[in-house]
Design a protein around this motif. Structure first.
Motif, PDB file in Angstrom:
ATOM      1  N   GLU A   1       6.137   5.916  -9.524  1.00 27.26           N
ATOM      2  CA  GLU A   1       5.291   7.096  -9.320  1.00 27.26           C
ATOM      3  C   GLU A   1       3.979   6.975 -10.078  1.00 27.26           C
TER       4      GLU A   1
ATOM      5  N   GLY B   1      -3.763   3.663  -6.881  1.00 28.07           N
ATOM      6  CA  GLY B   1      -4.159   4.218  -5.609  1.00 28.07           C
ATOM      7  C   GLY B   1      -3.235   3.868  -4.452  1.00 28.07           C
ATOM      8  N   ARG B   2      -1.962   3.702  -4.727  1.00 24.54           N
ATOM      9  CA  ARG B   2      -0.982   3.416  -3.679  1.00 24.54           C
ATOM     10  C   ARG B   2      -0.265   4.703  -3.305  1.00 24.54           C
ATOM     11  N   GLU B   3       0.433   4.676  -2.172  1.00 23.82           N
ATOM     12  CA  GLU B   3       1.161   5.849  -1.714  1.00 23.82           C
ATOM     13  C   GLU B   3       2.652   5.639  -1.934  1.00 23.82           C
ATOM     14  N   LEU B   4       3.296   6.589  -2.605  1.00 26.67           N
ATOM     15  CA  LEU B   4       4.736   6.535  -2.835  1.00 26.67           C
ATOM     16  C   LEU B   4       5.376   7.707  -2.099  1.00 26.67           C
ATOM     17  N   ILE B   5       6.331   7.406  -1.218  1.00 30.64           N
ATOM     18  CA  ILE B   5       7.018   8.431  -0.449  1.00 30.64           C
ATOM     19  C   ILE B   5       8.466   8.466  -0.907  1.00 30.64           C
TER      20      ILE B   5
ATOM     21  N   GLN C   1       0.828  -1.202   0.000  1.00 32.22           N
ATOM     22  CA  GLN C   1       0.000   0.000   0.000  1.00 32.22           C
ATOM     23  C   GLN C   1       0.869   1.262   0.000  1.00 32.22           C
ATOM     24  N   THR C   2       1.990   1.204   0.702  1.00 33.24           N
ATOM     25  CA  THR C   2       2.896   2.343   0.784  1.00 33.24           C
ATOM     26  C   THR C   2       4.292   1.878   0.390  1.00 33.24           C
TER      27      THR C   2
ATOM     28  N   ALA D   1       1.846   3.856  -8.928  1.00 36.96           N
ATOM     29  CA  ALA D   1       1.243   4.080  -7.611  1.00 36.96           C
ATOM     30  C   ALA D   1       0.033   4.995  -7.751  1.00 36.96           C
ATOM     31  N   ASP D   2       0.135   5.991  -8.623  1.00 35.90           N
ATOM     32  CA  ASP D   2      -0.987   6.889  -8.863  1.00 35.90           C
ATOM     33  C   ASP D   2      -2.147   6.143  -9.519  1.00 35.90           C
TER      34      ASP D   2
END
Length: 136
Positions: free
Chosen positions: A112, A119-123, A69-70, A115-116
């Motif tokens: 990037e 619907g995932r989060e990329l930090i 997820q992240t 993930a967009d």
């Protein structure tokens, strides 16, 4: 990722190209051969990166986007890491393992947009952040 066989072919084709007279037909044929090998390396890198970031096959082992997820990535300066002229560290350790064949920028770019899409989060962590320290 890139097999030694292909890199060896590139080395031999490059040596063959340097022995040809510039402008001759044999030079052009050798130049096209080197270009084809470079294209094959580029395509295999891109294919591997796509498979690493998201594989539709449920049994595939490399599925970063689908399984997490992240995702946290560090903004590395690979170009500076390759320039490191210190004695090489032991095998498997240090910046020499990264090398210029790592395709790091393309991997982050694909992470990037995928993930967009999903619907995932990329930090992205700053390159100067002390990530090697345990922060409790």
């Amino acid at each position: 990722m890139i097999h030694r066989v292909v890199l060896n072919k590139l080395r031999l084709a490059g040596k063959s190209l340097t022995r040809k007279t510039k402008g001759s037909n044999n030079y052009q044929k050798a130049r096209l051969k080197v270009t084809r090998i470079h294209a094959k390396i580029k395509d295999s890198r891109l294919d591997y990166t796509h498979k690493l970031t998201y594989v539709a096959n449920l049994t595939a082992p490399l599925q970063l986007i689908r399984e997490n997820q992240t995702i946290v990535v560090e903004d590395l300066a690979v170009k500076n890491m390759v320039k490191n002229h210190n004695p090489p560290p032991p095998p498997g350790r240090g910046a020499r393992g990264v090398g210029s064949n790592a395709n790091w920028g393309e991997l982050v770019r694909q992470l990037e947009y995928k993930a967009d899409w999903y619907g995932r989060e990329l930090i992205k962590i700053d390159r100067y952040f002390p990530s090697s320290r345990a922060l409790f």
